[in-house]
Design a protein around this motif. Structure first.
Motif, PDB file in Angstrom:
ATOM      1  N   ARG A  47       0.834  -1.205   0.000  1.00 48.93           N
ATOM      2  CA  ARG A  47       0.000   0.000   0.000  1.00 48.93           C
ATOM      3  C   ARG A  47       0.872   1.259   0.000  1.00 48.93           C
ATOM      4  O   ARG A  47       0.556   2.251  -0.658  1.00 48.93           O
ATOM      5  N   ARG A  48       1.976   1.208   0.729  1.00 44.89           N
ATOM      6  CA  ARG A  48       2.889   2.357   0.729  1.00 44.89           C
ATOM      7  C   ARG A  48       3.545   2.525  -0.640  1.00 44.89           C
ATOM      8  O   ARG A  48       3.728   3.650  -1.114  1.00 44.89           O
ATOM      9  N   LEU A  49       3.886   1.415  -1.282  1.00 44.49           N
ATOM     10  CA  LEU A  49       4.465   1.504  -2.619  1.00 44.49           C
ATOM     11  C   LEU A  49       3.457   2.097  -3.601  1.00 44.49           C
ATOM     12  O   LEU A  49       3.841   2.865  -4.500  1.00 44.49           O
ATOM     13  N   GLU A  50       2.198   1.752  -3.446  1.00 43.85           N
ATOM     14  CA  GLU A  50       1.163   2.337  -4.303  1.00 43.85           C
ATOM     15  C   GLU A  50       1.162   3.865  -4.181  1.00 43.85           C
ATOM     16  O   GLU A  50       1.068   4.584  -5.180  1.00 43.85           O
ATOM     17  N   VAL A  51       1.298   4.359  -2.963  1.00 46.48           N
ATOM     18  CA  VAL A  51       1.413   5.805  -2.761  1.00 46.48           C
ATOM     19  C   VAL A  51       2.690   6.318  -3.420  1.00 46.48           C
ATOM     20  O   VAL A  51       2.708   7.396  -4.038  1.00 46.48           O
ATOM     21  N   GLY A  52       3.761   5.519  -3.321  1.00 46.52           N
ATOM     22  CA  GLY A  52       5.028   5.907  -3.925  1.00 46.52           C
ATOM     23  C   GLY A  52       4.934   6.076  -5.434  1.00 46.52           C
ATOM     24  O   GLY A  52       5.552   6.986  -6.006  1.00 46.52           O
ATOM     25  N   LEU A  53       4.156   5.219  -6.092  1.00 45.49           N
ATOM     26  CA  LEU A  53       3.989   5.338  -7.540  1.00 45.49           C
ATOM     27  C   LEU A  53       3.335   6.677  -7.890  1.00 45.49           C
ATOM     28  O   LEU A  53       3.700   7.316  -8.889  1.00 45.49           O
ATOM     29  N   ALA A  54       2.384   7.098  -7.067  1.00 46.97           N
ATOM     30  CA  ALA A  54       1.762   8.404  -7.301  1.00 46.97           C
ATOM     31  C   ALA A  54       2.748   9.535  -7.037  1.00 46.97           C
ATOM     32  O   ALA A  54       2.820  10.509  -7.788  1.00 46.97           O
ATOM     33  N   LEU A  55       3.560   9.404  -5.982  1.00 48.05           N
ATOM     34  CA  LEU A  55       4.552  10.437  -5.670  1.00 48.05           C
ATOM     35  C   LEU A  55       5.613  10.544  -6.759  1.00 48.05           C
ATOM     36  O   LEU A  55       6.159  11.626  -6.994  1.00 48.05           O
ATOM     37  N   ALA A  56       5.904   9.425  -7.425  1.00 50.56           N
ATOM     38  CA  ALA A  56       6.928   9.438  -8.469  1.00 50.56           C
ATOM     39  C   ALA A  56       6.531  10.312  -9.654  1.00 50.56           C
ATOM     40  O   ALA A  56       7.392  10.705 -10.449  1.00 50.56           O
ATOM     41  N   ALA A  57       5.255  10.622  -9.779  1.00 53.45           N
ATOM     42  CA  ALA A  57       4.797  11.527 -10.837  1.00 53.45           C
ATOM     43  C   ALA A  57       5.075  12.991 -10.503  1.00 53.45           C
ATOM     44  O   ALA A  57       4.759  13.869 -11.293  1.00 53.45           O
ATOM     45  N   ARG A  58       5.661  13.236  -9.317  1.00 50.76           N
ATOM     46  CA  ARG A  58       5.997  14.596  -8.875  1.00 50.76           C
ATOM     47  C   ARG A  58       4.765  15.509  -8.916  1.00 50.76           C
ATOM     48  O   ARG A  58       4.748  16.528  -9.593  1.00 50.76           O
ATOM     49  N   PRO A  59       3.718  15.139  -8.185  1.00 52.35           N
ATOM     50  CA  PRO A  59       2.448  15.856  -8.320  1.00 52.35           C
ATOM     51  C   PRO A  59       2.376  17.138  -7.508  1.00 52.35           C
ATOM     52  O   PRO A  59       3.137  17.359  -6.569  1.00 52.35           O
ATOM     53  N   LYS A  60       1.410  17.967  -7.882  1.00 54.93           N
ATOM     54  CA  LYS A  60       0.980  19.081  -7.046  1.00 54.93           C
ATOM     55  C   LYS A  60      -0.054  18.600  -6.043  1.00 54.93           C
ATOM     56  O   LYS A  60      -0.073  19.028  -4.898  1.00 54.93           O
ATOM     57  N   VAL A  61      -0.948  17.722  -6.511  1.00 57.37           N
ATOM     58  CA  VAL A  61      -2.017  17.204  -5.662  1.00 57.37           C
ATOM     59  C   VAL A  61      -2.110  15.701  -5.867  1.00 57.37           C
ATOM     60  O   VAL A  61      -2.038  15.205  -6.986  1.00 57.37           O
ATOM     61  N   ILE A  62      -2.217  14.961  -4.760  1.00 55.79           N
ATOM     62  CA  ILE A  62      -2.298  13.513  -4.812  1.00 55.79           C
ATOM     63  C   ILE A  62      -3.635  13.073  -4.241  1.00 55.79           C
ATOM     64  O   ILE A  62      -4.050  13.516  -3.167  1.00 55.79           O
ATOM     65  N   PHE A  63      -4.329  12.212  -4.970  1.00 53.26           N
ATOM     66  CA  PHE A  63      -5.617  11.663  -4.556  1.00 53.26           C
ATOM     67  C   PHE A  63      -5.387  10.250  -4.028  1.00 53.26           C
ATOM     68  O   PHE A  63      -4.876   9.387  -4.752  1.00 53.26           O
ATOM     69  N   LEU A  64      -5.763  10.022  -2.786  1.00 54.65           N
ATOM     70  CA  LEU A  64      -5.577   8.715  -2.146  1.00 54.65           C
ATOM     71  C   LEU A  64      -6.942   8.107  -1.847  1.00 54.65           C
ATOM     72  O   LEU A  64      -7.724   8.664  -1.079  1.00 54.65           O
ATOM     73  N   ASP A  65      -7.208   6.957  -2.454  1.00 55.00           N
ATOM     74  CA  ASP A  65      -8.500   6.287  -2.306  1.00 55.00           C
ATOM     75  C   ASP A  65      -8.333   5.093  -1.365  1.00 55.00           C
ATOM     76  O   ASP A  65      -7.752   4.076  -1.730  1.00 55.00           O
ATOM     77  N   GLU A  66      -8.805   5.257  -0.133  1.00 52.44           N
ATOM     78  CA  GLU A  66      -8.746   4.204   0.888  1.00 52.44           C
ATOM     79  C   GLU A  66      -7.324   3.650   1.062  1.00 52.44           C
ATOM     80  O   GLU A  66      -7.091   2.440   0.942  1.00 52.44           O
ATOM     81  N   PRO A  67      -6.345   4.491   1.353  1.00 53.43           N
ATOM     82  CA  PRO A  67      -4.963   4.005   1.438  1.00 53.43           C
ATOM     83  C   PRO A  67      -4.704   3.031   2.582  1.00 53.43           C
ATOM     84  O   PRO A  67      -3.704   2.311   2.557  1.00 53.43           O
ATOM     85  N   THR A  68      -5.568   2.993   3.612  1.00 51.97           N
ATOM     86  CA  THR A  68      -5.349   2.067   4.729  1.00 51.97           C
ATOM     87  C   THR A  68      -6.191   0.792   4.617  1.00 51.97           C
ATOM     88  O   THR A  68      -6.228   0.001   5.550  1.00 51.97           O
TER      89      THR A  68
END
Length: 274
Positions: free
Chosen positions: A176-197
């Motif tokens: 689940r943390r890696l999934e967040v990491g894939l989004a962070l790798a896009a170098r975003p301004k805003v990140i949408f997290l859908d049920e990360p826990t």
């Protein structure tokens, strides 16, 4: 250069979340989404301020995921407008929004199971790199063109020790943390997290909660989360949805004390500080 500096310095064209003071980073204005005769979203408006955690809550069927789909470009809106950092992105496809600074994770983890954590992150980073960097699969996977960014993300998410393990070898919490990491790798301004826990044990939940809270130092988080303890503890603003509409929006304290919200959704589940 330490890992946090590397993460910040790899933001293209300066700080990705720099906005004019007082202006929302993300603005949805009267967004409507219809599927045939069914109206999933009925005039939803929300204003997301930079460097905040903005949570969207409500029961199943309230329209939360549909709202995420329209804001990120996964599905087209029917009417209304969406602005990112002052730019109208209402009818841009999802890949174009990624290039402008929108990234998301999904409720169901979607990773490359046979690739290492490092390779998963590298591919995600290259997804927003110049097109010539992706000429062949063998080239990108064979060199560490995004090493600083990968290291910074892995350190931030507690994945440094497992960088060379395949994602299939990770625990659920690490995936689940890696999934967040894939989004962070896009170098975003805003990140949408859908049920990360989703599906996490208590220790992993606490770790993810701290990660999400820390993200607002660099960017903006829009969060769907059913764990009210997390929502109330780390959110700056909460939007409560009901049947495709916004029922209430405000601070955790205001939402906790709102009688309509208590009756409709939270009841005794309203826990957490703030």
């Amino acid at each position: 250069m330490d890992a946090r500096e590397a993460f910040e310095n790899r933001q293209p064209d300066g700080p990705r979340n720099a906005v004019h003071a007082g202006r929302p980073l993300l603005l949805a204005d009267n967004v409507v989404k219809r599927y045939g005769k069914f109206q999933a979203l009925s005039g939803v408006s929300l204003s997301v301020q930079p460097n905040t955690v903005h949570s969207v809550i409500g029961p199943n069927g309230a329209g939360k995921t549909t709202l995420f789909h329209t804001l990120t470009g996964t599905v087209p809106l029917t009417s209304g407008a969406i602005h990112l950092d002052g730019r109208n992105i209402s009818h841009l496809p999802d890949h174009a929004r990624v290039q402008l600074g929108v990234a998301r994770s999904f409720q169901v983890t979607s990773l490359f199971p046979s690739l290492t954590v490092r390779e998963n992150l590298r591919l995600a980073a290259q997804g927003v790199a110049p097109r010539q960097a992706m000429r062949f699969w063998s080239g990108p996977l064979g060199r560490d063109a995004h090493g600083d960014l990968i290291g910074a993300i892995a350190e931030r998410l507690g994945l440094l020790r497992v960088l060379d393990r395949t994602s299939s070898q990770l625990s659920h919490g690490q995936q689940r943390r890696l999934e967040v990491g894939l989004a962070l790798a896009a170098r975003p301004k805003v990140i949408f997290l859908d049920e990360p826990t989703s599906g996490m044990g208590i220790d992993d939940i606490d770790s993810m909660k701290a990660i999400i809270a820390g993200l607002r130092s660099d960017l903006t988080v829009v969060l769907i989360e059913h764990n009210m303890g997390i929502v109330m503890d780390i959110s700056d603003t909460i939007t409560v949805m009901h049947l495709g509409k916004v029922l209430v929006e405000g601070t955790p304290r205001a939402v906790r004390q709102d009688e309509a919200v208590r009756r409709a959704y939270l009841g005794n589940m309203m826990t957490g500080g703030r």
